[in-house]
Design an enzyme around this catalytic site. Structure first.
Site, PDB file in Angstrom:
ATOM      1  N   LEU A 215       0.858  -1.198   0.000  1.00  0.00           N
ATOM      2  CA  LEU A 215       0.000   0.000   0.000  1.00  0.00           C
ATOM      3  C   LEU A 215       0.883   1.234   0.000  1.00  0.00           C
ATOM      4  O   LEU A 215       1.807   1.329   0.808  1.00  0.00           O
ATOM      5  CB  LEU A 215      -0.879   0.043   1.257  1.00  0.00           C
ATOM      6  N   HIS A 216       0.606   2.177  -0.896  1.00  0.00           N
ATOM      7  CA  HIS A 216       1.362   3.429  -0.840  1.00  0.00           C
ATOM      8  C   HIS A 216       0.609   4.631  -1.394  1.00  0.00           C
ATOM      9  O   HIS A 216       0.991   5.763  -1.154  1.00  0.00           O
ATOM     10  CB  HIS A 216       2.685   3.281  -1.608  1.00  0.00           C
ATOM     11  N   ARG A 217      -0.483   4.409  -2.132  1.00  0.00           N
ATOM     12  CA  ARG A 217      -1.152   5.535  -2.776  1.00  0.00           C
ATOM     13  C   ARG A 217      -1.864   6.414  -1.751  1.00  0.00           C
ATOM     14  O   ARG A 217      -2.485   5.902  -0.813  1.00  0.00           O
ATOM     15  CB  ARG A 217      -2.146   5.052  -3.835  1.00  0.00           C
ATOM     16  N   ASP A 293      -1.912  -1.637  -4.464  1.00  0.00           N
ATOM     17  CA  ASP A 293      -2.406  -0.470  -5.196  1.00  0.00           C
ATOM     18  C   ASP A 293      -1.358   0.017  -6.189  1.00  0.00           C
ATOM     19  O   ASP A 293      -1.442   1.129  -6.703  1.00  0.00           O
ATOM     20  CB  ASP A 293      -2.840   0.654  -4.245  1.00  0.00           C
TER      21      ASP A 293
END
Length: 380
Positions: A215-217, A293
């Site tokens: 997850l990073h967005r 993501d």
């Protein structure tokens, strides 16, 4: 072909490194007729991680490092432009080659275009049709000012033609990310080695296999309520299937800020620092399912034949859904869990490897550039 032809290649963030590695290798075969220079903007500025990626992928050390660092989108884009212009003047390239959709991509393309230097865009034409994504703005604008546009899938050409890009400027060459994957797959670090080194031997060996989560967005990690929902869903999956979670620094910071650490501290969740390319490749290669993501991971899982659950409401890589192993889940826990159950019960999307995702995209790019140079850098 003039011996003075010089291509200035630009990388800024780690996804660029995987795309640039095979391009640099293919262009090196055109020497001495082509002089290739590499500039690293420093958009991703973790020195240790950058060195690890460059070394693992066999990318030569950058000729120029702009050392831009972090900042808001406006600050970072402006800083890259300010620092890239003197580098452009120093190198005096015949063309500038940019990859992907990060801030460095649009910033360097803008500087080059305004100074009359032809721009080559690799991975052109991808569209999520979501203008709330900063990357979508970068993609659309870079394509509009590029002279030569290389696409990874057929939908890219359709998008570009619809936006008024002339057909003779577009070439479908395939996916350079997959070039890097094919080349490095035999060197991938086994998952068992990674979990053992992390002090959790045997975690990846169970009958259920394991899941990988990334997850990073901002849309997923900046809103505490959304982040909580996704982490609770991951915790639910972990009760059945171990979850290996390489933590992006941004995500780690937001988890701590929101007080959600307890959701990622279960016995079946393994938190890892950001992984090098060979480590991440090994984790994906052997995973039962990947939840992400990331656009690049959607492509890599399709190439590997591993089911992917995309934690977004759209994708700029539709071929991974139409032909590959990817399913769009959004942020709805019920939908995510239903897709996960489908994967565990029947394997999920069967998928196939798309056309030209064969490890030879960079070779096609080099051949196209050679013809372009022989034609005086004209596309028609």
């Amino acid at each position: 072909m003039s011996s003075a032809f010089r291509i200035l290649c630009v990388v800024g963030a780690r996804p660029n490194f995987m795309k640039m590695a095979p391009i640099m290798a293919a262009l090196s075969a055109l020497r001495p007729h082509v002089d290739v220079k590499l500039v690293h903007t420093g958009q991703h500025y973790d020195v240790a991680m950058n060195h690890q990626y460059f070394e693992a992928l066999g990318i030569p050390s950058p000729d120029i490092n702009l050392e831009v660092g972090s900042g808001s989108h406006a600050q970072q884009t402006a800083e890259v432009m300010k620092k890239f212009e003197p580098a452009l003047d120093e190198v005096q390239p015949t063309a500038v080659l940019v990859v992907g959709d990060v801030n460095s991509t649009i910033a360097c393309a803008l500087v080059a275009a305004k100074k009359g230097v032809p721009v080559i865009h690799v991975e052109a034409g991808l569209r999520s049709f979501d203008r709330a994504m900063p990357e979508e703005i970068n993609r659309v604008l870079t394509d509009q000012i590029s002279d030569l546009l290389f696409t990874t899938e057929e939908s890219g050409e359709e998008n570009l033609l619809r936006e008024g890009v002339a057909a003779h400027r577009i070439q479908f060459v395939g996916n350079v990310m997959i070039d890097t994957l094919v080349r490095n797959l035999p060197r991938a670090i086994p998952a068992a080695t990674i979990v053992a080194d992390a002090g959790r031997p045997g975690l990846a060996d169970g009958a259920q296999g394991y899941a990988v989560l990334t997850l990073h967005r901002p849309s997923n990690v900046d809103d505490p309520a959304v982040l909580r929902t996704l982490l609770e869903t991951a915790a639910a999956i972990a009760r059945r299937t171990p979850v290996i979670f390489p933590l992006h620094p941004r995500t780690r910071g937001m988890i701590e800020k929101a007080g959600l650490n307890h959701l990622v501290e279960g016995p079946n969740v393994l938190l890892l620092p950001p992984m090098g390319y060979l480590e991440m490749l090994g984790l994906m290669k052997q995973a039962r399912v990947v939840l992400t993501d990331s656009g690049g991971i959607q492509e890599e899982t399709t190439a590997l034949g591993v089911p992917c659950i995309t934690l977004r409401n759209n994708t700029e890589r539709p071929i991974t859904v139409e032909q590959g192993t990817n399913t769009i889940a959004g942020q709805d826990p019920a939908r995510i869990l239903a897709i996960y159950e489908e994967v565990m019960g029947g394997g999920g999307e069967a998928g196939r490897v798309p056309r030209f995702w064969d490890g030879q995209a960079a070779v096609r790019i080099a051949a196209a550039l050679q013809a372009w140079m022989q034609n005086g850098c004209q596309t028609s």
